[in-house]
Design a protein around this motif. Structure first.
Motif, PDB file in Angstrom:
ATOM      1  N   PHE A 133       0.869  -1.172   0.000  1.00  0.00           N
ATOM      2  CA  PHE A 133       0.000   0.000   0.000  1.00  0.00           C
ATOM      3  C   PHE A 133       0.909   1.226   0.000  1.00  0.00           C
ATOM      4  O   PHE A 133       1.744   1.389   0.897  1.00  0.00           O
ATOM      5  N   ASP A 134       0.738   2.078  -0.993  1.00  0.00           N
ATOM      6  CA  ASP A 134       1.541   3.292  -1.114  1.00  0.00           C
ATOM      7  C   ASP A 134       0.680   4.460  -0.642  1.00  0.00           C
ATOM      8  O   ASP A 134      -0.341   4.783  -1.257  1.00  0.00           O
ATOM      9  N   ALA A 192      -5.984  -5.918  -2.460  1.00  0.00           N
ATOM     10  CA  ALA A 192      -5.443  -4.626  -2.030  1.00  0.00           C
ATOM     11  C   ALA A 192      -6.429  -3.503  -2.337  1.00  0.00           C
ATOM     12  O   ALA A 192      -6.651  -2.604  -1.504  1.00  0.00           O
ATOM     13  N   ARG A 193      -7.034  -3.557  -3.514  1.00  0.00           N
ATOM     14  CA  ARG A 193      -8.013  -2.519  -3.891  1.00  0.00           C
ATOM     15  C   ARG A 193      -9.229  -2.567  -2.977  1.00  0.00           C
ATOM     16  O   ARG A 193      -9.704  -1.519  -2.504  1.00  0.00           O
ATOM     17  N   ASP A 194      -9.721  -3.755  -2.688  1.00  0.00           N
ATOM     18  CA  ASP A 194     -10.886  -3.880  -1.807  1.00  0.00           C
ATOM     19  C   ASP A 194     -10.579  -3.346  -0.411  1.00  0.00           C
ATOM     20  O   ASP A 194     -11.406  -2.668   0.207  1.00  0.00           O
ATOM     21  N   THR A 225      -1.835   0.336  -7.032  1.00  0.00           N
ATOM     22  CA  THR A 225      -1.554  -0.077  -8.407  1.00  0.00           C
ATOM     23  C   THR A 225      -0.215  -0.788  -8.547  1.00  0.00           C
ATOM     24  O   THR A 225      -0.002  -1.524  -9.525  1.00  0.00           O
ATOM     25  N   ARG A 226       0.683  -0.608  -7.577  1.00  0.00           N
ATOM     26  CA  ARG A 226       1.983  -1.280  -7.646  1.00  0.00           C
ATOM     27  C   ARG A 226       1.848  -2.794  -7.526  1.00  0.00           C
ATOM     28  O   ARG A 226       2.816  -3.523  -7.773  1.00  0.00           O
ATOM     29  N   SER A 289      -1.939 -15.844   2.721  1.00  0.00           N
ATOM     30  CA  SER A 289      -2.550 -16.143   1.430  1.00  0.00           C
ATOM     31  C   SER A 289      -3.767 -15.244   1.242  1.00  0.00           C
ATOM     32  O   SER A 289      -4.446 -14.893   2.218  1.00  0.00           O
ATOM     33  N   VAL A 290      -4.069 -14.885   0.009  1.00  0.00           N
ATOM     34  CA  VAL A 290      -5.141 -13.926  -0.252  1.00  0.00           C
ATOM     35  C   VAL A 290      -6.535 -14.439   0.105  1.00  0.00           C
ATOM     36  O   VAL A 290      -7.306 -13.714   0.747  1.00  0.00           O
TER      37      VAL A 290
END
Length: 303
Positions: A133-134, A192-194, A225-226, A289-290
């Motif tokens: 996370f940036d 990550a987006r969620d 986005t990375r 794990s995701v």
């Protein structure tokens, strides 16, 4: 500006041409200084680089002139510099991989100010072992970054997700989550987006996931986005192409509220004791794990 030096790096001797060239003219920091930095930090930096394709940010004429980003390894790089071919849309790219001190020193001798690393390793390029996370603020005010890091850390703690913290040497912070290399980059990016959207929905006046700057309206951007395939993030202990030669540095979470902390707190000439200990010790052993993280996130939003 002229001058040639030979630097011993492990079992190799690396030639540094134009060693006196000032890459940071305002600070009188030369190519030789950059080489010395990367040689010094190599024991801490290499574990974070080994096996990963790199994108090289090179500035042969210094940071005040236009440089370039390099993905494809140059033909003239020595044969002992490891290369790896990885798929890209419509073909392949041959990236440099930095596995040893000699390669790190050689890249610095080529005016690579900043190595940007993939979040996956070359043997499984679609399966990252890091999620990033940036935290990208709208300006140089660091307090919104500090606040966002606390808020993100709280959410990750709710989800029982371990994380590490790092200054970027630019304006913000990176929050990293260790992954177990079982999940595709697309799934990592979606999670990550969620997570970022959940956090932004909780704090809509402070945080946003809007990619367009005009739509952010002064809020801190939670940039995920990375985490897309073949994207990169700045490596720990990398120098940034900014006045003062700031350095990206790993932190412990209890350092977040230090009064003097900023994204550019440490520099090439002032690392202090940052090489003495490793705040990320043990983090990789807690890799996740995701799918389980995504399930916990869904339950969190359903409360």
């Amino acid at each position: 500006m002229s001058g040639r030096r030979v630097v011993r790096a492990g079992r190799r001797s690396v030639e540094v041409r134009r060693a006196g060239k000032e890459l940071f003219p305002q600070d009188a920091i030369t190519k030789a200084d950059l080489v010395a930095h990367y040689r010094r930090v190599a024991p801490r930096m290499l574990p974070e680089l080994r096996g990963r394709p790199l994108m090289l940010e090179r500035m042969p004429d210094g940071i005040e002139d236009e440089g370039f980003y390099q993905k494809e390894a140059s033909d003239y790089f020595p044969e002992w510099v490891r290369r790896v071919r990885v798929p890209k849309e419509g073909g392949e790219v041959t990236h440099v991989v930095c596995d040893d001190t000699a390669t790190l020193v050689y890249l610095a001798s080529q005016a690579c100010i900043t190595p940007h690393r993939w979040l996956s390793r070359a043997d499984r390029p679609r399966c990252p072992d890091r999620l990033v996370f940036d935290l990208d603020p709208p300006d140089d005010d660091f307090e919104p970054v500090r606040r966002a890091a606390h808020l993100l850390h709280d959410v990750l703690e709710e989800l029982d997700i371990p994380s590490g913290l790092m200054t970027t040497g630019s304006r913000g912070l990176h929050v990293l989550v260790p992954l177990n290399r079982r999940d595709d980059a697309d799934d990592v990016l979606a999670f990550a987006r969620d997570t970022a959207e959940v956090l932004a929905a909780r704090h809509p006046q402070e945080l946003t996931t809007q990619t367009r700057k005009a739509a952010r309206r002064g809020r801190l951007y939670l940039d995920v986005t990375r985490n897309g395939y073949a994207q990169t993030a700045v490596a720990p202990f990398a120098v940034r192409a900014r006045p003062g030669a700031p350095v990206a540095v790993p932190l412990a979470w209890d350092e977040l509220d230090a009064p003097d902390l900023t994204a550019r707190r440490w520099t090439l000439t002032d690392l202090g004791d940052r090489l003495d200990g490793n705040p990320w010790t043990g983090l990789a052993r807690r890799a996740r794990s995701v799918p389980p993280m995504a399930r916990r996130l869904r339950r969190l939003t359903e409360r």
